[in-house]
Design an enzyme around this catalytic site. Structure first.
Site, PDB file in Angstrom:
ATOM      1  N   ASP A  42       0.811  -1.232   0.000  1.00  0.00           N
ATOM      2  CA  ASP A  42       0.000   0.000   0.000  1.00  0.00           C
ATOM      3  C   ASP A  42       0.842   1.280   0.000  1.00  0.00           C
ATOM      4  O   ASP A  42       0.327   2.350  -0.304  1.00  0.00           O
ATOM      5  CB  ASP A  42      -0.914   0.031   1.236  1.00  0.00           C
ATOM      6  CG  ASP A  42      -1.801  -1.198   1.328  1.00  0.00           C
ATOM      7  OD1 ASP A  42      -2.073  -1.812   0.286  1.00  0.00           O
ATOM      8  OD2 ASP A  42      -2.224  -1.542   2.449  1.00  0.00           O
ATOM      9  N   MET A  46      -5.956  -2.548  -4.834  1.00  0.00           N
ATOM     10  CA  MET A  46      -5.882  -2.497  -3.367  1.00  0.00           C
ATOM     11  C   MET A  46      -5.274  -1.174  -2.903  1.00  0.00           C
ATOM     12  O   MET A  46      -5.125  -0.247  -3.699  1.00  0.00           O
ATOM     13  CB  MET A  46      -5.074  -3.669  -2.845  1.00  0.00           C
ATOM     14  CG  MET A  46      -5.849  -4.971  -2.822  1.00  0.00           C
ATOM     15  SD  MET A  46      -4.871  -6.278  -2.050  1.00  0.00           S
ATOM     16  CE  MET A  46      -6.169  -7.426  -1.607  1.00  0.00           C
ATOM     17  N   GLY A  47      -4.887  -1.101  -1.644  1.00  0.00           N
ATOM     18  CA  GLY A  47      -4.253   0.114  -1.128  1.00  0.00           C
ATOM     19  C   GLY A  47      -4.803   0.569   0.206  1.00  0.00           C
ATOM     20  O   GLY A  47      -4.335   1.565   0.770  1.00  0.00           O
ATOM     21  N   ARG A  48      -5.832  -0.134   0.689  1.00  0.00           N
ATOM     22  CA  ARG A  48      -6.498   0.223   1.935  1.00  0.00           C
ATOM     23  C   ARG A  48      -6.943   1.693   1.911  1.00  0.00           C
ATOM     24  O   ARG A  48      -7.621   2.072   0.974  1.00  0.00           O
ATOM     25  CB  ARG A  48      -5.593  -0.078   3.121  1.00  0.00           C
ATOM     26  CG  ARG A  48      -6.403  -0.257   4.380  1.00  0.00           C
ATOM     27  CD  ARG A  48      -5.667  -0.978   5.436  1.00  0.00           C
ATOM     28  NE  ARG A  48      -6.192  -2.318   5.586  1.00  0.00           N
ATOM     29  CZ  ARG A  48      -5.573  -3.287   6.219  1.00  0.00           C
ATOM     30  NH1 ARG A  48      -4.389  -3.083   6.740  1.00  0.00           N
ATOM     31  NH2 ARG A  48      -6.131  -4.471   6.345  1.00  0.00           N
ATOM     32  N   GLU A  77      -9.639   0.406  -3.707  1.00  0.00           N
ATOM     33  CA  GLU A  77     -10.666  -0.267  -2.889  1.00  0.00           C
ATOM     34  C   GLU A  77     -11.219   0.633  -1.791  1.00  0.00           C
ATOM     35  O   GLU A  77     -12.350   0.487  -1.355  1.00  0.00           O
ATOM     36  CB  GLU A  77     -10.091  -1.545  -2.268  1.00  0.00           C
ATOM     37  CG  GLU A  77      -8.902  -1.271  -1.333  1.00  0.00           C
ATOM     38  CD  GLU A  77      -8.319  -2.500  -0.663  1.00  0.00           C
ATOM     39  OE1 GLU A  77      -8.833  -3.607  -0.872  1.00  0.00           O
ATOM     40  OE2 GLU A  77      -7.319  -2.344   0.080  1.00  0.00           O
ATOM     41  N   VAL A  99      -3.768 -10.844  -6.335  1.00  0.00           N
ATOM     42  CA  VAL A  99      -2.753 -10.998  -7.380  1.00  0.00           C
ATOM     43  C   VAL A  99      -1.675  -9.921  -7.219  1.00  0.00           C
ATOM     44  O   VAL A  99      -0.488 -10.155  -7.482  1.00  0.00           O
ATOM     45  CB  VAL A  99      -3.444 -10.870  -8.769  1.00  0.00           C
ATOM     46  CG1 VAL A  99      -2.433 -10.687  -9.882  1.00  0.00           C
ATOM     47  CG2 VAL A  99      -4.319 -12.076  -9.034  1.00  0.00           C
ATOM     48  N   ARG A 112      -0.314  -8.743  -4.628  1.00  0.00           N
ATOM     49  CA  ARG A 112       0.745  -8.939  -3.641  1.00  0.00           C
ATOM     50  C   ARG A 112       1.380 -10.323  -3.714  1.00  0.00           C
ATOM     51  O   ARG A 112       2.138 -10.718  -2.834  1.00  0.00           O
ATOM     52  CB  ARG A 112       0.276  -8.591  -2.228  1.00  0.00           C
ATOM     53  CG  ARG A 112      -0.928  -9.334  -1.741  1.00  0.00           C
ATOM     54  CD  ARG A 112      -1.308  -8.806  -0.374  1.00  0.00           C
ATOM     55  NE  ARG A 112      -1.615  -9.891   0.508  1.00  0.00           N
ATOM     56  CZ  ARG A 112      -2.489  -9.828   1.490  1.00  0.00           C
ATOM     57  NH1 ARG A 112      -3.106  -8.693   1.752  1.00  0.00           N
ATOM     58  NH2 ARG A 112      -2.710 -10.863   2.246  1.00  0.00           N
TER      59      ARG A 112
HETATM   60  O1  F6P Z   1      -2.194  -4.050   3.377  1.00  0.00           O
HETATM   61  C1  F6P Z   1      -2.142  -4.857   2.265  1.00  0.00           C
HETATM   62  C2  F6P Z   1      -3.517  -5.270   1.842  1.00  0.00           C
HETATM   63  O2  F6P Z   1      -3.390  -6.125   0.720  1.00  0.00           O
HETATM   64  C3  F6P Z   1      -4.474  -4.121   1.555  1.00  0.00           C
HETATM   65  O3  F6P Z   1      -4.235  -3.514   0.309  1.00  0.00           O
HETATM   66  C4  F6P Z   1      -5.803  -4.819   1.685  1.00  0.00           C
HETATM   67  O4  F6P Z   1      -6.836  -3.923   2.026  1.00  0.00           O
HETATM   68  C5  F6P Z   1      -5.548  -5.765   2.821  1.00  0.00           C
HETATM   69  O5  F6P Z   1      -4.158  -5.997   2.862  1.00  0.00           O
HETATM   70  C6  F6P Z   1      -6.256  -7.095   2.689  1.00  0.00           C
HETATM   71  O6  F6P Z   1      -6.038  -7.811   3.857  1.00  0.00           O
HETATM   72  P1  F6P Z   1      -6.327  -9.357   4.078  1.00  0.00           P
HETATM   73  O7  F6P Z   1      -5.125 -10.102   3.574  1.00  0.00           O
HETATM   74  O8  F6P Z   1      -6.450  -9.487   5.554  1.00  0.00           O
HETATM   75  O9  F6P Z   1      -7.565  -9.691   3.333  1.00  0.00           O
END
Ligand code: F6P
Length: 346
Positions: free
Chosen positions: A127, A169-171, A222, A278, A280
């Site tokens: 992120d 993603m990116g929180r 997201e 995908v 990460r």
């Molecule tokens: O912090 C990395 C991240 O992949 C975020 O982008 C995403 O919101 C979150 O982790 C998802 O978390 P989890 O693996 O608990 O579903």
């Protein structure tokens, strides 16, 4: 001297590169022993660890994920657990711990440091939302994966004359969306830092099509937020109401809602792709391997100096040590970068 190393939070490309660097520097340069703590802080709670040797880290540099396993365990959630960790670390003979993680894992390391357990932190997350460092490792790989996906989606968008919505993603930060969006030539980029009006998004798409374009690419983070006229903050779309140990909800789902609305309001056929995990997974880019390696080496140097409560950080092109609480201040996308991206909207 014996040090512990652990990986906490979501997995991320480059974790193994850090572990390899920590083991190599500790064993070969400082003559220390290294214990790998399994599954984040959980491994300290149930004394689940393994000695790491040169053999155990051989061949792991290009591998995604983490050989140590990970979890989102928060020892500060229940009373007494953090104290158990401090006691277990002592019993295991661990003199210092290198914690590799994001805001949550490093927050725990900071808390344990304050309880007298020597820790140093290494900033990890796709992120890129940690303060104190220009970049976290893992981010470069994630934006390369997302950019490649946008490039591929362009072909279907163009051939079928469709609007393609890509959810990344990116929180609560829009770094992945902005970087991959700029790199992939997105026509609209929506990020958490800029709650948006659906009408504005549809106007941009219509404007582009009125210019003669028959397709559009919309990248949405997201954590981006829909807002109504007069409401500045907007609202998050979440997958459910449950929260993890650190109080985070699972984000995701905004792409589908957005796609439906764009199709309804513009009349243009719209499809949605959610990139999800995908982003990460898999092998780290060369940039992330080098950054992860530099971070791992610097963390060992901090341990050697007894400089605890610090996180290693990239500042410009130098690796520095910063106070761990710097990392806990969220780093958001600035107006300058978003304004630059928006020159290409519509
Ligand atoms: O912090 C990395 C991240 O992949 C975020 O982008 C995403 O919101 C979150 O982790 C998802 O978390 P989890 O693996 O608990 O579903």
């Amino acid at each position: 001297m014996r040090i512990g190393v652990l990986t906490g939070g979501g997995d991320c490309p480059g974790l193994n590169a850090v572990i390899r660097a920590v083991v190599r520097k500790s064993l070969m340069h400082y003559g220390w022993e290294v214990y790998g703590i399994k599954n984040g802080w959980a491994g300290f709670v149930n004394s689940n660890f393994v000695e790491l040797t040169l053999e155990s880290v051989s061949g792991i540099l290009p591998k995604g994920g983490t050989i140590l396993g990970t979890s989102r365990t928060n020892p500060f959630k229940e009373e007494g657990v953090a104290e158990t960790i401090v006691a277990n670390a002592k019993e295991m003979g661990i003199d210092a711990t290198v914690a590799i993680g994001g805001e949550d894992t490093l927050g725990v390391a900071d808390g344990l440091c304050k309880l007298g357990m020597p820790c140093v932190g290494i900033p990890k997350t796709i992120d890129n939302d940690l303060g104190g460092t220009d970049y976290t490792f893992g981010f470069d790989t994630a934006i390369n994966i997302a950019t490649d996906a946008i490039d591929r989606l362009h072909t279907t968008a163009e051939s079928h004359h469709r609007v393609m919505v890509v959810e990344v993603m990116g929180r609560h930060a829009g770094w992945i969306a902005v970087h991959a969006g700029i790199a992939g030539g997105a026509d609209v980029i929506l990020i958490p830092e800029k709650p948006f009006l659906i009408n504005d998004v549809c106007d941009l798409v219509k404007k582009r099509h009125a210019r003669g374009k028959s397709f559009s690419i919309v990248v949405v983070a997201e954590g981006a937020k829909f807002r109504h006229e007069g409401d500045v903050d907007g609202s998050l779309i979440t997958q459910d109401v449950e929260v993890d140990d650190f109080g985070h909800v699972r984000l995701g789902g905004i792409g589908n809602i957005l796609g439906r609305e764009i199709e309804r309001q513009t009349g243009f056929e719209t499809r949605v792709s959610v990139l999800g995990y995908v982003q990460r997974g898999g092998t780290p880019t060369a940039f992330d391997r080098v950054l992860a390696t530099r971070f791992g080496i610097k963390a060992c140097d901090l341990v050697e100096k007894g400089d605890f409560g610090k996180m290693v950080a990239l500042r410009g092109n130098k690796i520095k040590a910063v106070d761990m609480d710097e990392a806990l201040k969220m780093k958001l996308v600035d107006d300058e970068l978003y304004d630059l991206a928006s020159i290409f909207f519509g």
